[in-house]
Design an enzyme around this catalytic site. Structure first.
Site: not given
Lengths: 280, 280
Positions: A149, A225, A258
């Site tokens: 991320s 995600d 995610h």
């Protein structure tokens, strides 16, 4: 005062998971980092290093506890280094949102108030931390980067700005085009100011267009995600990389989100990718 | 009201990690549990189940996030069920120490005030939760138990009291002789009263002496575990088991501590042990 202070150590896959504190001259505060040393490192062999960069809200510990990377680092003989994601402390500027301030350093050198004094995470990860690691641990000069991320943004961006220093880069759900999403726009405005020319030097999609790297890139992205694509835009990065003929592998993973559950599912392939780049 | 309510789901190793809430008739409060379903379960095949019991201070999530068990459950085709370690809620009795009350149910049926109303974890894990699992998920009647620390006590004790229900039991650093350590003594005094005859029916070392089981047992213990031996006493249990001719494997692991880093290092061998007991 010792340059680094051991906070904790745990035996793990026949090696050691350790956590340290040290004073950072760039960030002007105490910082923590974690390191995983496979048994071969404990025996004194100098091993290659993957720097593993965390995402928003994370410390150095999230990747340590949740990724499962150490199992494969132990198998291959690779040292893992997990930095914190920002400076910390009551004297360090902060914000009331999770995407700015402590836990959200975005791996840039801030130029704006109130961030400029402590938020020098780019220099910290590129220069200061590797100096410490290469001084205090049995590592060689083979380095690579992995991130999740915001840490995926950091890994791609740092590798692209320093192609001579890194042999590979991989990322899970990276913020691959930060100037195109609100997380990146808000953070870059705060840390770097209103001038968007100052943002581009930290934007991986801009960087790969200008200076395609010699090293291979691996990216995994979950199809469900919750931040994809609005904050992440991996497709922009991959398109730019392919247009420039970069060696990039991109996997859109059906039904994955995610979380670190996603990371842990594919971490084995990422560590193998780094091992291949190191010639192991 | 549905009998179980889905709180979260994450794709993981081509299967699903899910978390549920439900009302427990034994504990008379809402409870959470987690379940890992390999892809073959999602396709409708009925698979065996390992119940994974957590230690002091844990919820159902610690084992999910930190053990790394799902990688191997996915490979073997085994469902994992992770219960919480106690009833929870503002109306549920609690204590000011980490080794009693919420997060520390010790897998017994309390008989004493103020615990008796909600702390019926033995019946919950032995009866209520398997009924729910076998009603709502694609599992067969092959069951086994695994646990860490207080959960190791729960796993060994529950298996020994119900040898017809379980095909195997394994434990990491179990409280294997709770009446010989202060954690167990204090908890059993609170939940069961002063009469030590009422403690023995929940003490694995007492149980295995009285009724050696037909199933195999696997125990791993770290040599530098901060609670070894004073709270754990695995050697008492192993000695009693061997005296009775039980099929037990015991490994004292040099330099490992009490943490989930220790668990994650050896979880692969535990899941393989359960797979073998299931005939996979």
């Amino acid at each position: 005062m010792p340059e680094i202070t051991l906070l904790a150590t745990h035996q793990l896959f026949n090696g050691e998971q350790r956590r340290y504190r040290h004073y950072s001259r760039y960030n002007q505060c105490d910082m923590t980092f974690s390191v995983y040393l496979p048994s071969r490192a404990l025996q004194g062999y100098r091993l290659p290093v993957v720097y593993c960069l965390g995402g928003l809200t994370c410390t150095d510990e999230n990747f340590c506890i949740k990724s499962g990377a150490q199992r494969f680092a132990a198998e291959w003989g690779i040292v893992l280094v997990m930095p914190d994601t920002s400076p910390r402390g009551t004297d360090v500027a902060d914000a009331n949102i999770y995407s700015l301030g402590q836990g959200a350093g975005f791996y840039v050198n801030a130029t704006q108030q109130p961030w400029v004094q402590h938020y020098q995470m780019y220099d910290y990860v590129v220069t200061e931390l590797p100096e410490l690691i290469e001084k205090h641990f049995p590592v060689n000069e083979q380095r690579s980067l992995c991130g999740h991320s915001m840490g995926g943004h950091g890994a791609l961006m740092i590798a692209l700005k320093n192609p001579q220093r890194y042999l590979a880069v991989s990322a899970f759900a990276p913020i691959a085009h930060p100037i195109a999403g609100t997380w990146g726009q808000e953070a870059f405005t705060a840390y770097l100011g209103e001038n968007q020319a100052d943002w581009a030097v930290y934007d991986s999609t801009e960087l790969i267009t200008q200076n395609p790297p010699p090293f291979p890139i691996l990216i995994d992205q979950g199809s469900v995600d919750e931040y994809y694509p609005a904050q992440l835009h991996p497709q922009d990065f991959v398109q730019a990389a392919r247009f420039k003929g970069v060696n990039i592998r991109y996997h859109l993973r059906k039904d994955y989100d995610h979380s670190y559950y996603f990371v842990s599912t594919f971490i084995e392939s990422h560590i193998s990718f780094h091992a291949e780049a190191f010639g192991l």
